[in-house]
Design a protein around this motif. Structure first.
Motif, PDB file in Angstrom:
ATOM      1  N   LEU A 111     -62.292 -16.459 -20.474  1.00 38.08           N
ATOM      2  CA  LEU A 111     -62.365 -18.294 -21.239  1.00 38.08           C
ATOM      3  C   LEU A 111     -60.633 -18.115 -21.497  1.00 38.08           C
ATOM      4  N   GLN A 112     -60.205 -18.985 -20.643  1.00 36.49           N
ATOM      5  CA  GLN A 112     -58.941 -19.329 -20.505  1.00 36.49           C
ATOM      6  C   GLN A 112     -58.281 -20.645 -20.427  1.00 36.49           C
ATOM      7  N   ALA A 113     -57.684 -20.756 -21.072  1.00 35.86           N
ATOM      8  CA  ALA A 113     -57.295 -22.249 -20.916  1.00 35.86           C
ATOM      9  C   ALA A 113     -55.277 -22.610 -21.095  1.00 35.86           C
ATOM     10  N   ARG A 114     -55.021 -23.664 -20.143  1.00 35.20           N
ATOM     11  CA  ARG A 114     -53.646 -24.426 -20.638  1.00 35.20           C
ATOM     12  C   ARG A 114     -53.941 -25.760 -21.393  1.00 35.20           C
ATOM     13  N   GLY A 115     -52.585 -26.151 -22.579  1.00 42.31           N
ATOM     14  CA  GLY A 115     -52.374 -27.065 -21.781  1.00 42.31           C
ATOM     15  C   GLY A 115     -50.675 -27.692 -22.568  1.00 42.31           C
ATOM     16  N   ASN A 116     -50.913 -28.782 -22.842  1.00 46.74           N
ATOM     17  CA  ASN A 116     -49.521 -29.336 -23.063  1.00 46.74           C
ATOM     18  C   ASN A 116     -49.424 -29.807 -24.899  1.00 46.74           C
ATOM     19  N   GLY A 117     -50.270 -29.165 -25.542  1.00 44.32           N
ATOM     20  CA  GLY A 117     -50.497 -29.204 -26.994  1.00 44.32           C
ATOM     21  C   GLY A 117     -50.252 -28.068 -27.683  1.00 44.32           C
ATOM     22  N   PRO A 118     -50.418 -28.328 -29.587  1.00 40.52           N
ATOM     23  CA  PRO A 118     -49.353 -26.878 -29.590  1.00 40.52           C
ATOM     24  C   PRO A 118     -49.324 -25.094 -28.804  1.00 40.52           C
ATOM     25  N   VAL A 119     -51.200 -25.581 -29.077  1.00 43.85           N
ATOM     26  CA  VAL A 119     -51.160 -24.072 -28.305  1.00 43.85           C
ATOM     27  C   VAL A 119     -51.583 -24.449 -27.095  1.00 43.85           C
ATOM     28  N   THR A 120     -50.126 -23.078 -26.333  1.00 47.58           N
ATOM     29  CA  THR A 120     -50.232 -23.839 -24.370  1.00 47.58           C
ATOM     30  C   THR A 120     -51.099 -22.628 -23.662  1.00 47.58           C
ATOM     31  N   LEU A 121     -51.496 -21.484 -24.299  1.00 43.95           N
ATOM     32  CA  LEU A 121     -52.533 -20.511 -23.676  1.00 43.95           C
ATOM     33  C   LEU A 121     -52.817 -20.205 -24.606  1.00 43.95           C
ATOM     34  N   LEU A 122     -54.140 -20.370 -24.148  1.00 41.36           N
ATOM     35  CA  LEU A 122     -55.632 -19.262 -24.851  1.00 41.36           C
ATOM     36  C   LEU A 122     -55.962 -18.344 -23.861  1.00 41.36           C
ATOM     37  N   MET A 123     -56.456 -17.375 -24.424  1.00 41.30           N
ATOM     38  CA  MET A 123     -57.540 -16.719 -23.435  1.00 41.30           C
ATOM     39  C   MET A 123     -57.556 -15.181 -23.549  1.00 41.30           C
ATOM     40  N   ALA A 124     -58.929 -15.155 -23.430  1.00 41.44           N
ATOM     41  CA  ALA A 124     -60.101 -13.840 -23.800  1.00 41.44           C
ATOM     42  C   ALA A 124     -61.130 -13.526 -22.873  1.00 41.44           C
ATOM     43  N   GLU A 125     -61.264 -12.380 -23.631  1.00 43.71           N
ATOM     44  CA  GLU A 125     -61.923 -11.429 -22.457  1.00 43.71           C
ATOM     45  C   GLU A 125     -62.484 -10.455 -22.340  1.00 43.71           C
ATOM     46  N   CYS A 126     -63.672 -10.249 -21.920  1.00 39.65           N
ATOM     47  CA  CYS A 126     -64.293  -8.824 -22.250  1.00 39.65           C
ATOM     48  C   CYS A 126     -64.747  -8.822 -20.553  1.00 39.65           C
ATOM     49  N   THR A 127     -65.173  -7.380 -20.822  1.00 38.51           N
ATOM     50  CA  THR A 127     -65.805  -6.763 -19.876  1.00 38.51           C
ATOM     51  C   THR A 127     -67.049  -6.480 -19.461  1.00 38.51           C
ATOM     52  N   HIS A 128     -67.777  -5.927 -18.453  1.00 40.25           N
ATOM     53  CA  HIS A 128     -69.705  -5.783 -18.061  1.00 40.25           C
ATOM     54  C   HIS A 128     -69.484  -4.368 -19.288  1.00 40.25           C
ATOM     55  N   TYR A 129     -68.350  -4.117 -19.514  1.00 40.82           N
ATOM     56  CA  TYR A 129     -68.584  -3.036 -20.227  1.00 40.82           C
ATOM     57  C   TYR A 129     -68.523  -3.030 -22.088  1.00 40.82           C
ATOM     58  N   ARG A 130     -68.246  -4.620 -22.221  1.00 40.10           N
ATOM     59  CA  ARG A 130     -68.347  -5.048 -23.884  1.00 40.10           C
ATOM     60  C   ARG A 130     -66.710  -4.504 -23.801  1.00 40.10           C
ATOM     61  N   LYS A 131     -65.364  -4.861 -23.367  1.00 40.31           N
ATOM     62  CA  LYS A 131     -63.713  -4.167 -23.564  1.00 40.31           C
ATOM     63  C   LYS A 131     -63.779  -5.987 -23.739  1.00 40.31           C
ATOM     64  N   VAL A 132     -63.144  -6.307 -25.171  1.00 40.58           N
ATOM     65  CA  VAL A 132     -61.552  -6.975 -25.510  1.00 40.58           C
ATOM     66  C   VAL A 132     -60.990  -7.025 -25.789  1.00 40.58           C
ATOM     67  N   ARG A 133     -60.458  -7.738 -25.428  1.00 40.99           N
ATOM     68  CA  ARG A 133     -59.170  -8.209 -25.261  1.00 40.99           C
ATOM     69  C   ARG A 133     -58.524 -10.077 -25.659  1.00 40.99           C
ATOM     70  N   ALA A 134     -58.065 -10.345 -26.230  1.00 41.07           N
ATOM     71  CA  ALA A 134     -57.167 -11.997 -26.242  1.00 41.07           C
ATOM     72  C   ALA A 134     -55.533 -11.766 -26.481  1.00 41.07           C
ATOM     73  N   ILE A 135     -55.357 -13.298 -26.024  1.00 40.73           N
ATOM     74  CA  ILE A 135     -53.765 -14.147 -26.311  1.00 40.73           C
ATOM     75  C   ILE A 135     -53.542 -14.873 -26.917  1.00 40.73           C
ATOM     76  N   ALA A 136     -52.857 -15.404 -27.464  1.00 44.64           N
ATOM     77  CA  ALA A 136     -52.747 -16.475 -27.577  1.00 44.64           C
ATOM     78  C   ALA A 136     -51.463 -17.023 -27.525  1.00 44.64           C
ATOM     79  N   GLN A 137     -50.672 -18.886 -26.954  1.00 48.53           N
ATOM     80  CA  GLN A 137     -49.067 -18.481 -27.007  1.00 48.53           C
ATOM     81  C   GLN A 137     -49.530 -19.895 -27.926  1.00 48.53           C
ATOM     82  N   TYR A 138     -48.545 -20.684 -28.411  1.00 46.88           N
ATOM     83  CA  TYR A 138     -48.404 -21.533 -29.596  1.00 46.88           C
ATOM     84  C   TYR A 138     -46.621 -22.261 -30.095  1.00 46.88           C
TER      85      TYR A 138
END
Length: 283
Positions: free
Chosen positions: A67-94
């Protein structure tokens, strides 16, 4: 298996409806260990992380859902991901997060929310999620109803200690009356964050649907894992090209690549560039 980091599927034996549960605790802590997000950003990113696990339940192959979003608001980048093996990671820029934020639009501003499915073999798929509702769960529900023609209920929760979520979805070709769906959806929406993160899945389903015949599938462990590697960084340097790479090394002494997800640092010296670009040593 860590009882606090689990993904479960379930189905209603007598209805054409399926469901999923997820709870994230240690995986949530590990994913956010390198960042000190404001509360509003952490909440949105935690919900996105739980959502990525729920949505990964649709994967029938090895790959990554993000799931990824880029915008011009206070949160400029949002990304969360999950693999088929349920390994996750996430990051945001603001930047300049207000003290109170009431909607996803206030955080992202004018932007785009995208689901990306990236299989190890096969073609990448992307779906655009309309940001017309005030929260992430409602936006995702709209996406499934409008784009996939699958009526879906998604519940997402997050605080400073973890995240959790629940999904209820009609199966393709659903032929039952709306009364069944409405009743089960109403029951699902009565779940609380505290119940989702503290009760075993069996108790949750019994508490919600004790009059139904529900089959619960074995839980799958969820954990944080970053997909960065020396090999990926090497590929990035190859893509940069030999001229630019050698110029950077001449100016800086080394090329340093920092992973924003896990804070791992990869350093490349001139000798490594010689190997990457098959440059013979000077005598």
């Amino acid at each position: 298996m860590n009882e606090h980091d689990l993904f479960h599927r379930f189905i209603f034996e007598e209805h054409e409806i399926r469901g999923e549960l997820v709870r994230l605790e240690q995986s949530f802590i590990d994913a956010f260990a390198q960042s000190d997000y404001p509360e509003a950003v952490q909440t949105l990113l935690g919900e996105a992380l739980a959502a990525s696990v729920l949505l990964s339940g649709t994967l029938k192959f090895d790959g990554i859902l993000s799931l990824q979003a880029r915008g011009n608001g206070p949160v400029t980048l949002l990304m969360a991901e999950c693999t088929h093996y349920r390994k996750v990671r996430a990051i945001a820029q603001y930047q300049n997060i207000p003290e109170t934020v009431s909607s996803i639009q206030e955080q992202l501003g004018q932007g785009q929310l995208v689901i990306t499915i990236d299989p190890e073999k096969g073609q990448r798929y992307q779906g655009i999620i309309p940001m017309e509702k005030p929260d992430l769960s409602s936006c995702l529900e709209d996406y499934f109803t409008q784009s996939e023609q699958l009526e879906t209920t998604i519940l997402l929760f997050c605080d400073e200690t973890g995240a959790a979520g629940m999904l209820l979805q009609k199966l393709p070709g659903y032929r039952e009356d709306d009364e069944t769906w409405n009743r089960l959806e109403t029951l699902a929406r009565s779940i609380t964050f505290e119940e989702l993160r503290s009760l075993p899945a069996e108790q949750i389903l019994h508490r919600l649907f004790h009059e139904e015949d529900v089959r619960l599938f074995p839980g799958e462990a969820v954990s944080f894992e970053c997909s960065c590697s020396k090999a990926r960084c090497t590929a990035a340097i190859e893509a940069l090209g030999s001229d630019d790479a050698y110029t950077l090394v001449a100016e800086q002494g080394t090329i340093t690549i920092d992973c924003q997800f896990c804070a791992e640092t990869y350093t490349f010296k001139k000798e490594e560039l010689d190997t990457i670009f098959h440059t013979p040593p000077l005598h």
